[in-house]
Design a protein around this motif. Structure first.
Motif, PDB file in Angstrom:
ATOM      1  N   MET A  73       0.902  -1.410   0.169  1.00 35.96           N
ATOM      2  CA  MET A  73      -0.128   0.025   0.176  1.00 35.96           C
ATOM      3  C   MET A  73       0.688   1.236  -0.120  1.00 35.96           C
ATOM      4  N   LEU A  74       2.022   1.320   0.531  1.00 35.85           N
ATOM      5  CA  LEU A  74       2.878   1.802   1.378  1.00 35.85           C
ATOM      6  C   LEU A  74       4.060   2.509  -0.602  1.00 35.85           C
ATOM      7  N   VAL A  75       3.870   1.686  -0.999  1.00 40.48           N
ATOM      8  CA  VAL A  75       4.426   0.983  -2.909  1.00 40.48           C
ATOM      9  C   VAL A  75       4.177   2.682  -3.627  1.00 40.48           C
ATOM     10  N   PRO A  76       2.860   2.838  -4.264  1.00 36.64           N
ATOM     11  CA  PRO A  76       2.585   4.529  -4.453  1.00 36.64           C
ATOM     12  C   PRO A  76       3.246   5.581  -4.466  1.00 36.64           C
ATOM     13  N   LEU A  78       5.576   5.879  -1.130  1.00 36.11           N
ATOM     14  CA  LEU A  78       6.798   6.191  -0.965  1.00 36.11           C
ATOM     15  C   LEU A  78       7.922   4.916  -2.267  1.00 36.11           C
ATOM     16  N   GLY A  79       7.251   4.931  -2.956  1.00 35.79           N
ATOM     17  CA  GLY A  79       8.234   4.098  -4.084  1.00 35.79           C
ATOM     18  C   GLY A  79       9.317   4.292  -4.837  1.00 35.79           C
ATOM     19  N   VAL A  80      10.117   3.477  -5.389  1.00 35.00           N
ATOM     20  CA  VAL A  80      10.921   4.111  -5.753  1.00 35.00           C
ATOM     21  C   VAL A  80      10.640   3.501  -7.495  1.00 35.00           C
ATOM     22  N   GLU A  81      11.245   4.161  -8.579  1.00 28.46           N
ATOM     23  CA  GLU A  81      10.850   3.769 -10.047  1.00 28.46           C
ATOM     24  C   GLU A  81      11.880   3.380 -10.784  1.00 28.46           C
ATOM     25  N   ARG A  86       7.087   1.833 -10.394  1.00 30.90           N
ATOM     26  CA  ARG A  86       7.273   1.930  -8.731  1.00 30.90           C
ATOM     27  C   ARG A  86       6.620   0.193  -8.325  1.00 30.90           C
ATOM     28  N   ARG A  87       7.677  -0.327  -8.499  1.00 23.51           N
ATOM     29  CA  ARG A  87       7.616  -1.878  -7.199  1.00 23.51           C
ATOM     30  C   ARG A  87       8.843  -1.780  -5.845  1.00 23.51           C
ATOM     31  N   TRP A  88       9.161  -1.040  -6.032  1.00 20.92           N
ATOM     32  CA  TRP A  88      10.395  -0.974  -4.750  1.00 20.92           C
ATOM     33  C   TRP A  88      10.055  -0.090  -3.824  1.00 20.92           C
ATOM     34  N   ILE A  89      10.734  -0.072  -2.167  1.00 20.65           N
ATOM     35  CA  ILE A  89      10.419   0.569  -1.791  1.00 20.65           C
ATOM     36  C   ILE A  89      11.706   0.374  -0.732  1.00 20.65           C
ATOM     37  N   ASN A  90      12.768   1.420  -0.500  1.00 21.94           N
ATOM     38  CA  ASN A  90      13.755   1.702  -0.434  1.00 21.94           C
ATOM     39  C   ASN A  90      14.017   1.871   1.423  1.00 21.94           C
ATOM     40  N   LEU A  91      14.560   1.527   2.339  1.00 25.48           N
ATOM     41  CA  LEU A  91      14.325   1.337   3.715  1.00 25.48           C
ATOM     42  C   LEU A  91      16.594   0.637   4.444  1.00 25.48           C
ATOM     43  N   GLY A  92      16.829   1.675   2.804  1.00 28.93           N
ATOM     44  CA  GLY A  92      18.789   1.517   3.950  1.00 28.93           C
ATOM     45  C   GLY A  92      18.993   0.436   2.555  1.00 28.93           C
ATOM     46  N   VAL A  93      17.912  -0.483   2.210  1.00 27.77           N
ATOM     47  CA  VAL A  93      18.208  -1.654   1.448  1.00 27.77           C
ATOM     48  C   VAL A  93      16.680  -1.543   0.600  1.00 27.77           C
ATOM     49  N   ARG A  94      16.643  -1.724  -0.692  1.00 33.43           N
ATOM     50  CA  ARG A  94      15.369  -2.056  -1.533  1.00 33.43           C
ATOM     51  C   ARG A  94      15.568  -3.279  -1.601  1.00 33.43           C
ATOM     52  N   ILE A 135      -4.719  -7.020  -3.475  1.00 29.63           N
ATOM     53  CA  ILE A 135      -3.388  -7.475  -4.069  1.00 29.63           C
ATOM     54  C   ILE A 135      -3.238  -6.982  -5.158  1.00 29.63           C
ATOM     55  N   THR A 136      -4.344  -7.842  -6.214  1.00 31.30           N
ATOM     56  CA  THR A 136      -4.677  -7.328  -7.384  1.00 31.30           C
ATOM     57  C   THR A 136      -4.879  -5.776  -7.442  1.00 31.30           C
ATOM     58  N   ALA A 137      -5.195  -4.493  -7.859  1.00 37.58           N
ATOM     59  CA  ALA A 137      -5.877  -3.651  -7.338  1.00 37.58           C
ATOM     60  C   ALA A 137      -4.413  -3.161  -7.510  1.00 37.58           C
ATOM     61  N   LEU A 138      -3.670  -3.163  -6.155  1.00 37.60           N
ATOM     62  CA  LEU A 138      -2.337  -2.395  -5.336  1.00 37.60           C
ATOM     63  C   LEU A 138      -1.007  -3.269  -6.971  1.00 37.60           C
ATOM     64  N   LEU A 139      -1.341  -3.794  -6.936  1.00 40.45           N
ATOM     65  CA  LEU A 139       0.100  -4.278  -8.137  1.00 40.45           C
ATOM     66  C   LEU A 139      -0.370  -3.660  -9.308  1.00 40.45           C
ATOM     67  N   MET A 140      -1.949  -3.667  -9.277  1.00 40.67           N
ATOM     68  CA  MET A 140      -1.960  -2.634 -10.932  1.00 40.67           C
ATOM     69  C   MET A 140      -1.551  -1.694 -11.209  1.00 40.67           C
ATOM     70  N   MET A 141      -1.396  -1.074 -10.252  1.00 39.97           N
ATOM     71  CA  MET A 141      -1.140   0.499  -9.710  1.00 39.97           C
ATOM     72  C   MET A 141       0.361   1.007  -9.945  1.00 39.97           C
ATOM     73  N   GLN A 142       1.009  -0.074  -9.899  1.00 37.91           N
ATOM     74  CA  GLN A 142       2.691   0.119  -9.958  1.00 37.91           C
ATOM     75  C   GLN A 142       3.102   0.055 -11.488  1.00 37.91           C
ATOM     76  N   PRO A 143       3.407  -0.007 -12.462  1.00 40.31           N
ATOM     77  CA  PRO A 143       2.288  -1.062 -12.978  1.00 40.31           C
ATOM     78  C   PRO A 143       3.141  -2.748 -12.737  1.00 40.31           C
ATOM     79  N   ASN A 144       2.578  -3.942 -12.545  1.00 44.25           N
ATOM     80  CA  ASN A 144       2.865  -5.267 -12.567  1.00 44.25           C
ATOM     81  C   ASN A 144       2.135  -6.278 -12.945  1.00 44.25           C
ATOM     82  N   LEU A 145       1.017  -6.735 -13.666  1.00 42.00           N
ATOM     83  CA  LEU A 145       0.588  -7.673 -14.010  1.00 42.00           C
ATOM     84  C   LEU A 145       1.425  -8.830 -14.644  1.00 42.00           C
ATOM     85  N   GLY A 146       2.220  -9.042 -14.494  1.00 40.60           N
ATOM     86  CA  GLY A 146       2.138 -10.111 -14.622  1.00 40.60           C
ATOM     87  C   GLY A 146       2.157 -10.743 -13.080  1.00 40.60           C
TER      88      GLY A 146
END
Length: 360
Positions: A73-76, A78-81, A86-94, A135-146
């Motif tokens: 939920m935080l990816v959109p 705080l996520g890193v593009e 935009r699928r990753w979060i960086n908290l010192g380690v991505r 989960i599917t809705a959150l993934l489609m926002m990234q986008p991450n259809l696979g």
């Protein structure tokens, strides 16, 4: 993982050259040495997880699923593009939350679906479908259809095993086709990839480049570090490592890789044939469906038989989040399916158990 170690060594120079800049020149084996560190950490995670009691594995997976769902939920926000996604979060380690959510999702859904044994009237299918939709809705926002397709496939297999009537399976299948049509209509990323796939690609399309690279080595390959086509292949060390294996080691080795994946999947299914616990059957089936499904999609993309999905080849491709999460999933699979080999067991019969529960 041993195959992956050699494959990343073969693909590392291509990716290092492509990602080097005038200010920073990456060593040819940069990704290889980094991959070895991730593999070592992954093996530690695998062995520790495999020794955890099944009850702890279930509880830990439920907690992890909640944490990773929150991270998703935080990816959109705080996520890193990276590469337009935009699928990753960086908290010192991505890290990629969806990678760690996959094994936890399978175990958590198995736990919820197994409630049916205690109360056959409990709407467990609806509960799990609601979680899946979120989960599917959150993934489609990234986008991450696979990844969304992978989650849906895993859930569908598990609810069928849990006793979902076949007519409802047909309804869900029709709804899935309608959602894919909607994704094609309103989701630019999906439309472009599907159009490129149906159009056959061009000489400059990454899927077509992957196929050319895969076929470039013939049956026996060019030899380690002798492949030339891989140097123009994007993501040679991750999404398209199967094509690098084809060019440098040949189609025969590609066939061997496929056989190894099939052997792992069949071994799990064979192990479950005499299992009588519903939770174990569902959790193990979900975990191996995610593992085998990801391998299947990646290989089909490399063969130009599936639209590009940006999905790694399990335990073979380079990756931090991917390697650790997959090792964690295999560890869970070992933990959940372990039992005393001297105990007698009978085949699982869902109908008999439900009738027994009603009678009680």
């Amino acid at each position: 993982m041993a195959m992956g170690m050699v494959a990343v060594a073969a693909a590392s120079p291509a990716s290092a050259h492509r990602l080097s800049t005038s200010q920073t020149a990456l060593n040819d084996l940069y990704f290889y040495w980094t991959h070895l560190r991730w593999q070592a950490l992954g093996l530690i995670v695998l062995f520790i997880t495999s020794m955890v009691p099944r009850e702890w594995a279930r509880r830990g997976s439920v907690l992890l699923a909640g944490a990773m769902l929150l991270a998703l939920m935080l990816v959109p926000i705080l996520g890193v593009e990276v590469n337009g996604a935009r699928r990753w979060i960086n908290l010192g380690v991505r890290f990629q939350p969806s990678e760690f959510l996959k094994p936890a999702f399978a175990v958590t859904m198995a736990w919820i679906l197994s409630w049916r044994l205690r109360d056959p009237g409990m709407p467990v299918i609806g509960i799990t479908a609601g979680v899946l939709a979120l989960i599917t809705a959150l993934l489609m926002m990234q986008p991450n259809l696979g990844e969304a397709i992978l989650f849906v496939g895993c859930w569908l297999i598990m609810v069928i095993l849990a006793g979902l009537p076949l007519q409802r399976v047909g309804i869900i299948g029709g709804a899935g086709i309608a959602l894919l049509a909607a994704a094609y209509t309103f989701y630019d990323n999906a439309r472009h990839r599907i159009d490129a796939f149906l159009g056959g690609g061009t000489a400059f399309d990454q899927v077509d480049l992957a196929r050319r690279t895969l076929m470039g080595g013939g049956w026996t390959g060019t030899g380690l570090w002798l492949g030339a086509r891989k140097m123009s292949l994007p993501e040679a060390h991750t999404d398209y490592i199967f094509s690098v294996i084809g060019e440098e080691f040949g189609l025969l080795v590609c066939g061997l890789v496929v056989i190894v994946y099939l052997a792992i999947v069949l071994r799990v299914l064979y192990r479950l044939m005499n299992e009588e616990d519903l939770f174990t059957i569902l959790a193990a089936s979900g975990l191996i469906a995610l593992f085998g499904g990801q391998a299947f999609i990646n290989i089909m993309v490399n063969l130009q038989l599936f639209p590009s999905k940006g999905m790694t080849l399990p335990l073979v491709s380079y990756g931090g989040s991917s390697t650790i999460a997959l090792c964690f999933g295999i560890g869970l699979l070992l933990s959940i399916t372990r039992r005393n080999p001297f105990l007698s067991r009978s085949k699982f019969d869902l109908r008999r158990l439900l009738e027994k529960e009603r009678a009680a």
